[in-house]
Design an enzyme around this catalytic site. Structure first.
Site, PDB file in Angstrom:
ATOM      1  N   HIS A   1       1.000  -1.329  -0.005  1.00 53.59           N
ATOM      2  CA  HIS A   1       0.044  -0.081  -0.128  1.00 53.59           C
ATOM      3  C   HIS A   1       0.865   1.314  -0.038  1.00 53.59           C
ATOM      4  CE1 HIS A   1      -2.961   2.982   1.099  1.00 53.59           C
ATOM      5  NE2 HIS A   1      -3.927   2.042   0.667  1.00 53.59           N
TER       6      HIS A   1
ATOM      7  N   GLU B   1      -4.073   2.158  -6.807  1.00 54.73           N
ATOM      8  CA  GLU B   1      -4.523   3.213  -6.311  1.00 54.73           C
ATOM      9  C   GLU B   1      -3.515   4.531  -6.829  1.00 54.73           C
ATOM     10  OE1 GLU B   1      -3.558   3.043  -2.212  1.00 54.73           O
ATOM     11  OE2 GLU B   1      -1.495   2.297  -2.616  1.00 54.73           O
TER      12      GLU B   1
HETATM   13  P1  PGA Z   1      -9.382   6.193   1.049  1.00 58.05           P
HETATM   14  O1  PGA Z   1      -8.525   5.170   0.930  1.00 58.05           O
HETATM   15  O2  PGA Z   1     -10.648   5.236   0.219  1.00 58.05           O
HETATM   16  O3  PGA Z   1      -9.568   6.595   2.468  1.00 58.05           O
HETATM   17  O4  PGA Z   1      -9.060   7.163   0.124  1.00 58.05           O
HETATM   18  C1  PGA Z   1      -8.135   4.329  -0.323  1.00 58.05           C
HETATM   19  C2  PGA Z   1      -6.645   3.631  -0.039  1.00 58.05           C
HETATM   20  O5  PGA Z   1      -5.998   3.865   0.865  1.00 58.05           O
HETATM   21  O6  PGA Z   1      -6.520   2.461  -0.817  1.00 58.05           O
END
Ligand code: PGA
Length: 257
Positions: free
Chosen positions: A96, A172
């Site tokens: 992540h 992401e």
């Molecule tokens: P968020 O996080 O929905 O709080 O923007 C998404 C992520 O960290 O993948």
């Protein structure tokens, strides 16, 4: 993929087991009739308590937010894939952007992916470009993501039995997640283009065709646009997954049975 996959990433929340059980039970009740597969990823210390509830309610499975690459031994503070699997945890998020920001390297990520798969877990591998890269144009962003994929999978032997269903990619765009102060939403069309690119790279270089999720921010208003898009296989939801009402509304945007 037939059924969309929706992952709840609780990050470093909530602070108590009581709150975790309340949120988890709310999610389990709310997604009962949804057409999606749902995975909840709480912090390590809450997995055991939730595994007792999840064990009886198979519709929602559990995932961890990280894992170590060794299978046990003298590694203070580390959690092995086996420990997770023995708790009934099925999934693990690896790479992540919030962990990469803390210093996790591509080599760390690759070792974790290899160990997690060998330990019987399914991996949600996160990739995505920061704003500074995106500003240089789509093809620079594509090359950045391509390199992240190649490095995350580089230590996995070519002949490794690597079934597609054991690897999920979460795209992401780092500029579109809520922890980024300058976050601005991506569009489903944009996200679908990068997701198609990721699938192309994985098919041609690694001969695998994994599920690819959108991992930028989604909320109750825009979830349908992302989840209804045929090229987007699901979503990795952060902040909104701590509110059972919001999260179940997002899951239900996929449709119900
Ligand atoms: P968020 O996080 O929905 O709080 O923007 C998404 C992520 O960290 O993948």
């Amino acid at each position: 993929m037939e059924r969309k996959l929706i992952i709840a990433n609780w990050k470093s929340n909530p602070a108590t087991e009581k709150d975790a059980l309340r949120i988890f039970r709310g999610i389990v009740a709310g997604v009962r009739k949804a057409k999606a597969e749902v995975v909840v990823c709480p912090p390590f210390v809450l997995l055991s308590a939730l595994s007792h509830v999840a064990g009886r309610m198979s519709r929602v499975s559990l995932g961890a937010q990280d894992v170590f690459w060794e299978h046990g031994g003298a590694h203070t503070g580390a959690v092995s894939p086996e420990m997770l699997a023995n708790l009934g945890v099925k999934w693990v998020i690896i790479g992540h952007s919030e962990r990469r920001r803390l210093g996790e390297t591509d080599l760390d990520i690759c070792r974790k992916v290899r160990a997690a798969i060998a330990g019987g877990l399914k991996v949600i591998l996160c990739v995505g470009e920061p704003l500074s890269v995106r500003k240089k144009g789509i093809s620079v962003a594509e090359q950045f993501v391509r390199k992240q994929l190649a490095q995350a999978l580089a230590c996995i032997p070519r002949r490794y039995p690597f079934p597609s269903e054991r690897l999920v990619i979460a795209y992401e765009p780092v500029w579109a997640i809520s922890t980024n102060r300058k976050a601005k939403p991506d569009t489903p069309e944009n996200a679908a283009l990068m997701i198609a690119y990721i699938k192309k790279v994985l098919r041609s270089r690694f001969y695998i065709l994994p599920t690819v999720l959108y991992g930028g921010s989604v909320n109750t208003r825009d979830a349908k646009g992302f989840l209804a898009h045929p090229g987007i296989d699901g979503a990795l939801v952060g902040g909104a997954s701590l509110k059972p009402k919001d999260f179940t509304a997002i899951v239900r945007a996929v449709g119900s049975r």
